[in-house]
Design a protein around this motif. Structure first.
Motif, mmCIF file in Angstrom:
data_model
loop_
_atom_site.group_PDB
_atom_site.id
_atom_site.type_symbol
_atom_site.label_atom_id
_atom_site.label_comp_id
_atom_site.label_asym_id
_atom_site.label_seq_id
_atom_site.Cartn_x
_atom_site.Cartn_y
_atom_site.Cartn_z
ATOM 1 N N ALA A 146 0.707 -1.132 -0.010
ATOM 2 C CA ALA A 146 -0.047 -0.100 0.113
ATOM 3 C C ALA A 146 0.960 1.041 -0.137
ATOM 4 N N LEU A 147 0.990 1.941 -1.037
ATOM 5 C CA LEU A 147 1.662 3.379 -1.358
ATOM 6 C C LEU A 147 0.780 4.172 -1.169
ATOM 7 N N GLY A 148 1.507 5.516 -1.289
ATOM 8 C CA GLY A 148 0.956 6.887 -1.160
ATOM 9 C C GLY A 148 0.825 7.820 -0.042
ATOM 10 N N ASP A 149 -0.212 8.368 0.042
ATOM 11 C CA ASP A 149 -0.203 9.735 0.815
ATOM 12 C C ASP A 149 -1.048 9.635 1.899
ATOM 13 N N SER A 150 -1.523 10.522 2.751
ATOM 14 C CA SER A 150 -2.230 10.579 3.578
ATOM 15 C C SER A 150 -3.852 10.008 3.420
ATOM 16 N N GLY A 207 4.993 7.312 13.470
ATOM 17 C CA GLY A 207 5.568 8.540 13.266
ATOM 18 C C GLY A 207 4.454 9.534 12.635
ATOM 19 N N ASP A 208 5.208 10.388 11.997
ATOM 20 C CA ASP A 208 4.561 11.374 11.127
ATOM 21 C C ASP A 208 3.839 11.144 9.973
ATOM 22 N N CYS A 209 3.974 9.594 9.580
ATOM 23 C CA CYS A 209 3.347 9.018 8.376
ATOM 24 C C CYS A 209 1.801 8.856 8.692
ATOM 25 N N PHE A 244 2.022 -8.109 3.728
ATOM 26 C CA PHE A 244 1.314 -6.917 3.688
ATOM 27 C C PHE A 244 2.326 -5.489 4.182
ATOM 28 N N ASP A 245 2.817 -4.665 3.095
ATOM 29 C CA ASP A 245 3.473 -3.735 3.568
ATOM 30 C C ASP A 245 2.916 -2.483 3.351
ATOM 31 N N PHE A 246 2.772 -1.683 4.388
ATOM 32 C CA PHE A 246 1.876 -0.661 4.472
ATOM 33 C C PHE A 246 3.003 0.546 4.764
ATOM 34 N N VAL A 247 3.407 1.182 3.303
ATOM 35 C CA VAL A 247 4.240 2.256 3.440
ATOM 36 C C VAL A 247 3.824 3.674 3.120
ATOM 37 N N ALA A 248 2.334 3.939 3.082
ATOM 38 C CA ALA A 248 1.936 5.162 2.488
ATOM 39 C C ALA A 248 2.029 6.068 3.724
ATOM 40 N N CYS A 249 2.359 7.446 3.399
ATOM 41 C CA CYS A 249 2.665 8.366 4.278
ATOM 42 C C CYS A 249 2.038 9.716 4.304
ATOM 43 N N SER A 250 1.631 10.140 5.386
ATOM 44 C CA SER A 250 1.183 11.476 5.450
ATOM 45 C C SER A 250 1.895 12.758 4.558
ATOM 46 N N GLY A 251 1.645 13.167 3.951
ATOM 47 C CA GLY A 251 2.392 14.534 3.121
ATOM 48 C C GLY A 251 3.236 14.136 1.956
ATOM 49 N N ALA A 252 3.081 12.660 1.749
ATOM 50 C CA ALA A 252 4.090 12.176 0.603
ATOM 51 C C ALA A 252 3.381 12.817 -0.812
ATOM 52 N N LYS A 253 4.501 13.250 -1.623
ATOM 53 C CA LYS A 253 4.349 13.522 -2.980
ATOM 54 C C LYS A 253 4.863 12.367 -3.854
ATOM 55 N N THR A 254 4.841 12.586 -4.998
ATOM 56 C CA THR A 254 5.387 11.756 -6.172
ATOM 57 C C THR A 254 6.640 11.337 -5.807
ATOM 58 N N ASP A 277 8.288 11.530 -3.256
ATOM 59 C CA ASP A 277 8.694 10.631 -1.932
ATOM 60 C C ASP A 277 8.157 9.127 -2.034
ATOM 61 N N VAL A 278 7.017 9.017 -2.960
ATOM 62 C CA VAL A 278 6.905 7.569 -3.195
ATOM 63 C C VAL A 278 8.133 6.784 -4.002
ATOM 64 N N LEU A 279 8.726 7.520 -5.096
ATOM 65 C CA LEU A 279 9.906 7.164 -5.698
ATOM 66 C C LEU A 279 11.035 6.887 -4.853
ATOM 67 N N ALA A 280 11.154 8.025 -3.812
ATOM 68 C CA ALA A 280 12.546 7.554 -2.960
ATOM 69 C C ALA A 280 12.355 6.990 -1.835
ATOM 70 N N ASN A 281 11.011 6.509 -1.439
ATOM 71 C CA ASN A 281 11.131 6.141 0.064
ATOM 72 C C ASN A 281 9.995 4.839 0.148
ATOM 73 N N GLN A 282 9.160 4.833 -0.867
ATOM 74 C CA GLN A 282 8.103 3.647 -0.566
ATOM 75 C C GLN A 282 8.137 2.455 -1.589
ATOM 76 N N LEU A 283 9.082 2.296 -2.469
ATOM 77 C CA LEU A 283 8.931 1.349 -3.612
ATOM 78 C C LEU A 283 9.823 0.233 -3.034
ATOM 79 N N GLY A 284 10.484 -0.007 -1.948
ATOM 80 C CA GLY A 284 11.407 -0.936 -1.716
ATOM 81 C C GLY A 284 10.682 -2.316 -1.482
ATOM 82 N N PRO A 285 9.533 -2.167 -0.862
ATOM 83 C CA PRO A 285 8.823 -3.656 -0.568
ATOM 84 C C PRO A 285 8.246 -4.212 -2.138
ATOM 85 N N LEU A 286 8.334 -3.693 -3.212
ATOM 86 C CA LEU A 286 7.707 -4.146 -4.591
ATOM 87 C C LEU A 286 8.742 -5.235 -5.034
#
Length: 269
Positions: A40-44, A59-61, A81-91, A93-102
């Motif tokens: 699960a990727l994405g923003d708030s 945390g702040d996510c 189940f990898d829940f990596v969506a995070c509040s405030g995320a922009k595109t 941030d997804v590229l830099a921080n959220q794609l690892g579990p894929l």
């Protein structure tokens, strides 16, 4: 007559067989995705801001078990189940921080992204605190960004998801339309401001859905799911300005996650 009756029986049999096959195919697809991992990727709107019961470890996510990804995982028991969506995320941030579990075993990916790139928080702050003219001008600025710059940013995210998870069913979810116009609200923003904000949400969703389709991804229409549950509807699934928890403002409630987002994901997963 006998021939006609026989043809009718054959047609009925084939129709029933087709329905049985379709149902079996849908069940098999769901089982396949559950057998693979879910990321699960994405923003708030995906982390569950506004729904409460936040996981202190996030945390702040501000991730919560009341968010639609956690609800789907609890109901379907995916292999991981990898829940990596995070509040405030922009595109970015997804590229830099959220794609690892894929990876090649990922069966399902869900995603909401784009609102923060377009300046969602600043738009709403401007509209709440300043004049209607200033609000509308800020909304138009955001719309210009959505049309000119956001498509390429979305393409980068969507392409990387497919590169890292080539077999996954990717479900891109949109955003609610915030306001029921001429609704129950007697204070707050003007109808002109509400109309402008709704129009920006519609444009954002149209751009997201077009880019998702061009990458072969399923799109979930959240605006339709929230119809009748907008702010000023009398049965809102969205927080308006929430002074006691300002970060929750203009985000789905727990009912919006379970009654709005989750059924849309269920229909596409």
């Amino acid at each position: 007559m006998k021939l006609r009756r026989t043809a009718t029986l054959v047609t009925s049999f084939l129709a029933a067989a087709a329905l049985t096959f379709t149902g079996a195919g849908a069940a098999a697809a769901a089982d396949t995705q559950a057998a693979g991992g879910y990321v699960a990727l994405g923003d708030s709107y995906s982390s569950g801001v506004g729904a409460g019961s936040y996981d202190s470890g996030s945390g702040d996510c501000r991730r919560t078990p009341k968010a639609y990804p956690a609800l789907w995982a609890a109901a379907n028991s995916p292999a991981s189940f990898d829940f990596v969506a995070c509040s405030g995320a922009k595109t970015g941030d997804v590229l830099a921080n959220q794609l690892g579990p894929l990876n090649s075993s990922t069966g399902l990916v869900s995603l909401t992204i784009g609102g923060n790139d377009a300046g969602f928080a600043d738009v709403m702050t401007t509209c709440v605190l300043k004049s209607e003219a200033t609000c509308v001008a800020r909304v138009n600025e955001a719309k210009a960004f959505v049309e000119s710059s956001l498509p390429a940013k979305l393409d980068s995210v969507y392409s990387q998801i497919r590169s890292k998870a080539p077999s996954a069913n990717v479900v891109v979810l949109g955003y609610p339309r915030f306001y029921k116009l001429n609704g129950s609200c007697v204070a707050g923003l003007t109808e002109g401001e509400r109309t402008a904000i709704n129009g920006a949400a519609d444009l954002l969703n149209s751009v997201i859905s077009k880019r998702a389709a061009d990458h072969g991804y399923a799109y979930g229409d959240i605006a339709a799911a929230f119809t009748g549950h907008e702010i000023c509807s009398g049965d809102s699934w969205l927080h308006s300005v929430k002074w006691t928890g300002i970060n929750d403002s203009y985000h789905p409630t727990a009912a919006g996650q379970s009654g709005g987002y989750l059924p849309v994901l269920n229909s596409r997963a």
